[in-house]
Write a protein that holds these residues in place. Structure first.
Motif, short mmCIF file in Angstrom:
data_model
loop_
_atom_site.label_atom_id
_atom_site.label_comp_id
_atom_site.label_asym_id
_atom_site.label_seq_id
_atom_site.Cartn_x
_atom_site.Cartn_y
_atom_site.Cartn_z
N PHE A 112 -4.49 2.77 5.23
CA PHE A 112 -4.62 3.74 4.16
C PHE A 112 -3.45 4.71 4.11
O PHE A 112 -3.60 5.89 3.79
CB PHE A 112 -5.98 4.46 4.25
CG PHE A 112 -7.11 3.50 4.02
CD1 PHE A 112 -7.29 2.92 2.78
CD2 PHE A 112 -7.97 3.16 5.04
CE1 PHE A 112 -8.31 2.01 2.55
CE2 PHE A 112 -9.00 2.25 4.82
CZ PHE A 112 -9.17 1.67 3.57
N SER A 113 -2.25 4.21 4.38
CA SER A 113 -1.04 5.02 4.22
C SER A 113 -0.81 5.27 2.75
O SER A 113 -1.15 4.45 1.90
CB SER A 113 0.18 4.29 4.79
OG SER A 113 0.07 4.14 6.17
N TYR A 114 -0.21 6.40 2.46
CA TYR A 114 0.11 6.75 1.08
C TYR A 114 1.55 7.25 1.01
O TYR A 114 2.13 7.67 2.01
CB TYR A 114 -0.85 7.81 0.54
CG TYR A 114 -0.92 9.08 1.35
CD1 TYR A 114 -0.12 10.17 1.04
CD2 TYR A 114 -1.77 9.18 2.45
CE1 TYR A 114 -0.16 11.33 1.80
CE2 TYR A 114 -1.83 10.33 3.20
CZ TYR A 114 -1.03 11.40 2.87
OH TYR A 114 -1.08 12.55 3.62
N GLU A 115 2.14 7.16 -0.17
CA GLU A 115 3.51 7.60 -0.35
C GLU A 115 3.59 9.11 -0.32
O GLU A 115 2.80 9.80 -0.96
CB GLU A 115 4.08 7.07 -1.65
CG GLU A 115 4.35 5.58 -1.59
CD GLU A 115 5.17 5.10 -2.78
OE1 GLU A 115 5.91 5.90 -3.38
OE2 GLU A 115 5.05 3.91 -3.09
N HIS A 116 4.54 9.59 0.46
CA HIS A 116 4.79 11.03 0.57
C HIS A 116 6.27 11.24 0.82
O HIS A 116 6.79 10.79 1.85
CB HIS A 116 3.97 11.63 1.71
CG HIS A 116 4.17 13.09 1.89
ND1 HIS A 116 3.60 14.04 1.07
CD2 HIS A 116 4.92 13.78 2.79
CE1 HIS A 116 3.97 15.24 1.46
NE2 HIS A 116 4.77 15.10 2.50
N GLU A 117 6.96 11.86 -0.12
CA GLU A 117 8.39 12.15 0.00
C GLU A 117 9.19 10.90 0.38
O GLU A 117 9.91 10.88 1.37
CB GLU A 117 8.62 13.29 0.98
CG GLU A 117 8.00 14.60 0.54
CD GLU A 117 8.22 15.73 1.52
OE1 GLU A 117 8.88 15.54 2.56
OE2 GLU A 117 7.71 16.83 1.23
N ASN A 118 9.03 9.83 -0.39
CA ASN A 118 9.77 8.57 -0.23
C ASN A 118 9.52 7.86 1.10
O ASN A 118 10.36 7.10 1.58
CB ASN A 118 11.28 8.80 -0.42
CG ASN A 118 11.59 9.25 -1.83
OD1 ASN A 118 11.00 8.74 -2.79
ND2 ASN A 118 12.49 10.20 -1.97
N ALA A 119 8.38 8.13 1.71
CA ALA A 119 7.99 7.44 2.94
C ALA A 119 6.47 7.23 2.88
O ALA A 119 5.80 7.76 2.00
CB ALA A 119 8.37 8.25 4.17
N HIS A 120 5.96 6.47 3.82
CA HIS A 120 4.51 6.28 3.90
C HIS A 120 3.95 7.12 5.04
O HIS A 120 4.48 7.12 6.14
CB HIS A 120 4.17 4.80 4.11
CG HIS A 120 4.24 4.03 2.85
ND1 HIS A 120 5.41 3.46 2.39
CD2 HIS A 120 3.30 3.75 1.92
CE1 HIS A 120 5.18 2.87 1.25
NE2 HIS A 120 3.90 3.02 0.93
N ARG A 121 2.88 7.81 4.72
CA ARG A 121 2.22 8.69 5.68
C ARG A 121 0.80 8.15 5.90
O ARG A 121 0.09 7.87 4.93
CB ARG A 121 2.17 10.10 5.11
CG ARG A 121 1.46 11.10 5.97
CD ARG A 121 1.51 12.47 5.36
NE ARG A 121 2.80 13.07 5.70
CZ ARG A 121 3.13 14.31 5.42
NH1 ARG A 121 2.31 15.09 4.77
NH2 ARG A 121 4.29 14.79 5.78
N PRO A 122 0.37 8.01 7.16
CA PRO A 122 -0.99 7.52 7.40
C PRO A 122 -2.04 8.55 7.00
O PRO A 122 -1.83 9.75 7.15
CB PRO A 122 -1.03 7.25 8.90
CG PRO A 122 0.01 8.14 9.48
CD PRO A 122 1.08 8.28 8.41
#
Length: 148
Positions: A101-111
């Motif tokens: 369930f990672s999501y995009e955050h500031e051009n990266a994926h955050r869990p």
């Protein structure tokens, strides 16, 4: 975007009767591919009745260090976990080796962390005019909603 990941995590944990902690990460720096469920741990199978099921391999659980498989089947209506997961993949497209369930955050994926997941559910409950819930009460409440 966190909303699709939160909605998909909620329907997945409910429909597979899993703990939120098995599909979320304790904090941003604690993701470990050998412990936490990843996108590559999702597979499609057919059960003994010929129904399509979505299986999640949980590398480790609270009670099973060796991990286990958890699953759900498509549901009808707005709480369908299959539709929610497809929407999450379409919007966030987490890499195969990243937290499911990672999501995009500031051009990266955050869990998706449990500390992000629970407050988001609380805000949604308040916005809907409901009393915020704690812990397992989320699953019980969603179950009551689905049975009406």
């Amino acid at each position: 975007m966190t909303y699709p990941s939160v909605g998909s995590c909620l329907t997945t944990t409910f429909c597979s009767t899993a703990r939120a902690g098995e599909f979320t990460i304790p904090n941003l720096s604690s993701f470990k591919p050998t412990i936490h469920v990843k996108r590559s741990d999702v597979r499609l199978e057919t059960d003994f009745n010929g129904l399509a099921i979505t299986v999640f391999h949980l590398p480790r659980t609270k009670s099973l260090q060796a991990g286990e498989d958890d699953f759900w089947i498509k549901q009808h209506g707005p709480t369908d976990p299959e539709a929610a997961l497809a929407n999450h993949f379409r919007i966030n497209n987490p890499p195969l080796d990243n937290a499911l369930f990672s999501y995009e955050h500031e051009n990266a994926h955050r869990p998706l962390t449990k500390t992000k997941f629970i407050p988001r559910l609380t805000r949604a409950a308040k916005a809907a005019g409901l009393n915020p819930l704690q812990g397992h009460a989320w699953s019980i409440s969603l179950g009551a909603f689905l049975s009406t």
